[in-house]
Design an enzyme around this catalytic site. Sequence first.
Site, PDB file in Angstrom:
ATOM      1  N   GLU A  47      14.903  86.998  22.312  1.00  0.00           N
ATOM      2  CA  GLU A  47      14.290  85.723  22.701  1.00  0.00           C
ATOM      3  C   GLU A  47      13.596  85.165  21.462  1.00  0.00           C
ATOM      4  O   GLU A  47      12.629  85.737  20.971  1.00  0.00           O
ATOM      5  CB  GLU A  47      13.301  85.951  23.852  1.00  0.00           C
ATOM      6  CG  GLU A  47      13.113  84.734  24.740  1.00  0.00           C
ATOM      7  CD  GLU A  47      12.371  83.608  24.042  1.00  0.00           C
ATOM      8  OE1 GLU A  47      12.888  82.473  24.034  1.00  0.00           O
ATOM      9  OE2 GLU A  47      11.283  83.856  23.495  1.00  0.00           O
ATOM     10  N   SER A  48      14.107  84.064  20.946  1.00  0.00           N
ATOM     11  CA  SER A  48      13.701  83.579  19.622  1.00  0.00           C
ATOM     12  C   SER A  48      12.223  83.211  19.522  1.00  0.00           C
ATOM     13  O   SER A  48      11.598  83.475  18.487  1.00  0.00           O
ATOM     14  CB  SER A  48      14.573  82.404  19.190  1.00  0.00           C
ATOM     15  OG  SER A  48      14.458  81.322  20.095  1.00  0.00           O
ATOM     16  N   CYS A  78      22.958  85.525  17.954  1.00  0.00           N
ATOM     17  CA  CYS A  78      22.324  84.786  19.049  1.00  0.00           C
ATOM     18  C   CYS A  78      20.931  84.271  18.672  1.00  0.00           C
ATOM     19  O   CYS A  78      20.806  83.338  17.889  1.00  0.00           O
ATOM     20  CB  CYS A  78      22.326  85.623  20.321  1.00  0.00           C
ATOM     21  SG  CYS A  78      22.048  84.644  21.815  1.00  0.00           S
ATOM     22  N   ARG A 105      19.274  75.317  21.567  1.00  0.00           N
ATOM     23  CA  ARG A 105      18.988  76.563  22.290  1.00  0.00           C
ATOM     24  C   ARG A 105      19.640  76.562  23.669  1.00  0.00           C
ATOM     25  O   ARG A 105      19.717  75.531  24.326  1.00  0.00           O
ATOM     26  CB  ARG A 105      17.480  76.724  22.474  1.00  0.00           C
ATOM     27  CG  ARG A 105      16.715  76.964  21.204  1.00  0.00           C
ATOM     28  CD  ARG A 105      15.276  77.122  21.525  1.00  0.00           C
ATOM     29  NE  ARG A 105      15.197  77.998  22.703  1.00  0.00           N
ATOM     30  CZ  ARG A 105      14.154  78.690  23.059  1.00  0.00           C
ATOM     31  NH1 ARG A 105      13.068  78.610  22.383  1.00  0.00           N
ATOM     32  NH2 ARG A 105      14.164  79.452  24.121  1.00  0.00           N
ATOM     33  N   ILE A 134      25.491  84.968  25.881  1.00  0.00           N
ATOM     34  CA  ILE A 134      24.402  85.139  26.848  1.00  0.00           C
ATOM     35  C   ILE A 134      23.266  84.203  26.440  1.00  0.00           C
ATOM     36  O   ILE A 134      22.609  84.435  25.427  1.00  0.00           O
ATOM     37  CB  ILE A 134      23.903  86.601  26.882  1.00  0.00           C
ATOM     38  CG1 ILE A 134      25.052  87.552  27.212  1.00  0.00           C
ATOM     39  CG2 ILE A 134      22.751  86.745  27.888  1.00  0.00           C
ATOM     40  CD1 ILE A 134      24.708  89.022  27.056  1.00  0.00           C
ATOM     41  N   HIS A 170      27.401  87.825  20.919  1.00  0.00           N
ATOM     42  CA  HIS A 170      26.872  89.189  20.776  1.00  0.00           C
ATOM     43  C   HIS A 170      27.971  90.202  20.447  1.00  0.00           C
ATOM     44  O   HIS A 170      28.452  90.903  21.339  1.00  0.00           O
ATOM     45  CB  HIS A 170      26.184  89.620  22.074  1.00  0.00           C
ATOM     46  CG  HIS A 170      24.896  88.933  22.339  1.00  0.00           C
ATOM     47  ND1 HIS A 170      23.700  89.387  21.846  1.00  0.00           N
ATOM     48  CD2 HIS A 170      24.617  87.815  23.045  1.00  0.00           C
ATOM     49  CE1 HIS A 170      22.729  88.576  22.243  1.00  0.00           C
ATOM     50  NE2 HIS A 170      23.261  87.612  22.965  1.00  0.00           N
ATOM     51  N   GLU A 172      27.588  93.013  19.086  1.00  0.00           N
ATOM     52  CA  GLU A 172      27.039  94.356  19.288  1.00  0.00           C
ATOM     53  C   GLU A 172      27.224  94.855  20.713  1.00  0.00           C
ATOM     54  O   GLU A 172      27.053  96.043  20.977  1.00  0.00           O
ATOM     55  CB  GLU A 172      25.550  94.388  18.895  1.00  0.00           C
ATOM     56  CG  GLU A 172      24.600  93.718  19.869  1.00  0.00           C
ATOM     57  CD  GLU A 172      24.514  92.202  19.777  1.00  0.00           C
ATOM     58  OE1 GLU A 172      23.656  91.628  20.472  1.00  0.00           O
ATOM     59  OE2 GLU A 172      25.292  91.582  19.020  1.00  0.00           O
TER      60      GLU A 172
END
Length: 188
Positions: A47-48, A78, A105, A134, A170, A172
């Site tokens: 969450e930025s 992300c 965003r 996501i 993502h 990962e």
Amino acid sequence: MKIGVLGVQGDVREHVEALHKLGVETLIVKLPEQLDMVDGLILPGGESTTMIRILKEMDMDEKLVERINEGLPVFATCAGVILLAKRIENYSQEKLGVLDITVERNAYGRQVESFETFVEIPAVGKDPFRAIFIRAPKIVETGKNVEILATYDYDPVLVKEGNILACTFHPELTDDLRLHRYFLEMVK
């Protein structure tokens, strides 16, 4: 070679596991001085606004910008992309501002609207790459020195500018290690 994964919040474990599968030594970076101990750094999804707040509280934001400007290779996914962006559309948020892009965003919708698709990334091979979005940001504008490596629906989803690789999805969360391998080649 030692790769750091910013350990303030987000998909830290998943990036560390991907790097371990590639036989790379890792360090979960939680202190500013640890930025001098790594050859490359991953900024994970998360969450930025929380991430930038924690970076500032830890006095790590300025050191991180300094290291990136010195040439430290960085791979952002992300929320990490939002942290690096110079501009955020329709939202006032502090950022590091080192990547010449404009992002929006949560452009693909809320958590419930998350999705998977396949994208073509010629830089990592001919087989499509499974991309998991996501609450992903959308790159709506790129600077003249930003190379677009992959798109989805005509929008950039993977870009590179100098020592920075930025991915709005993502990697990962998949078993496909090609983007992590590509980043390691940038570090070498």
